[in-house]
Write an enzyme that holds these catalytic residues in place. Structure first.
Site, PDB file in Angstrom:
ATOM      1  CB  CYS B  14       1.153  -6.705 -13.376  1.00 22.72           C
ATOM      2  SG  CYS B  14       1.957  -7.752 -12.194  1.00 22.72           S
ATOM      3  N   PRO B  15      -0.537  -6.022 -10.470  1.00 25.60           N
ATOM      4  CG  PRO B  15      -0.717  -6.434  -8.139  1.00 25.60           C
ATOM      5  CD  PRO B  15      -0.439  -5.347  -9.154  1.00 25.60           C
TER       6      PRO B  15
END
Lengths: 161, 75
Positions: B14-15
């Protein structure tokens, strides 16, 4: 889709982990097609500092020099909000970031720029801490509270970190 | 299913899966389908929510061992 949604983040903290959270949210929001603003104030300004020494046109006062020396010069030199262990903490966290293929803070900032996240430096706190424009990244904007509120009043997501 | 492009986001955290997906989708035309591979367990809700809010359509989601596969049609 209708008009673009907006995300604004006030980055007050100068801690590596908190700044990382702010920049992850900013990059995520940009991927969500939001117009994203990060307003850097107080210790958060250090995220925008260049990591090398810069020749300044205006001489710094004694206090400003002290601030300049004691604050981290750039995102990569920030400490952790917890478990800093006099500088060992950031080394450990960067190791873990690498191991898990997460993105380190300096690259998150680069990515945010690529995604057209608007990076703003608060001019009042720049003054207080004695930071000059020459010490910060070139491609940023400068504003005060009204500039932030202008973005935040239309914000769908507004955060203070 | 007709797949126009495949994005390998395995190993990324993430992200990055949604950032990469967004970047990939930018260069595609409406109606085209992007296949995404990721190993980030959060991507399951991330990409589902992302597709919904950005006006794209999640056609299918498959779990293949540790790899999550998504097919998203550009809206």
């Amino acid at each position: 889709m209708t008009e673009a949604k907006k995300t604004t983040i006030v980055l007050f903290s100068g801690d590596y982990d908190k700044a990382m959270a702010a920049y992850i949210i900013a990059n995520g929001a940009a991927a969500y097609d939001h117009e994203v603003t990060i307003f850097h104030t107080f210790w958060g300004l250090n995220a925008l500092r260049k990591d090398e020494e810069v020749l300044l046109p205006k001489k710094k006062s004694f206090m400003e020099k002290m601030f300049g020396k004691m604050m981290p010069r750039g995102a990569d030199n920030m400490g952790l909000s917890r478990m800093n262990f006099a500088g060992m903490g950031p080394k450990m966290i960067k190791d873990v970031i690498k191991k898990h293929n997460a993105v380190p803070l300096p690259q998150l900032i680069e990515l945010a720029k690529e995604q057209d996240v608007k990076l703003v430096a608060c001019t009042m706190t720049m003054d207080l801490l004695g930071l000059q424009k020459e010490e910060l990244f070139e491609d940023i904007e400068y504003a005060g509270v009204a500039g932030y509120l202008g973005d935040a009043q239309d914000g769908n997501v507004n955060l203070f970190i | 299913m007709n797949v126009d492009k495949v994005l390998d986001a395995t190993g990324l955290a993430c992200p990055m899966p949604i950032v990469k997906t967004k970047q990939e989708m930018k260069g595609m035309e409406a109606g085209q389908v992007l296949e995404i591979h990721t190993t980030d367990p959060g991507a399951k809700s991330d990409l589902t929510a992302w597709a919904k809010s950005t006006g794209n359509e999640l056609l299918e989601l498959q779990e293949d061992g540790d790899v999550l596969k998504f097919w998203i049609k550009k809206g």
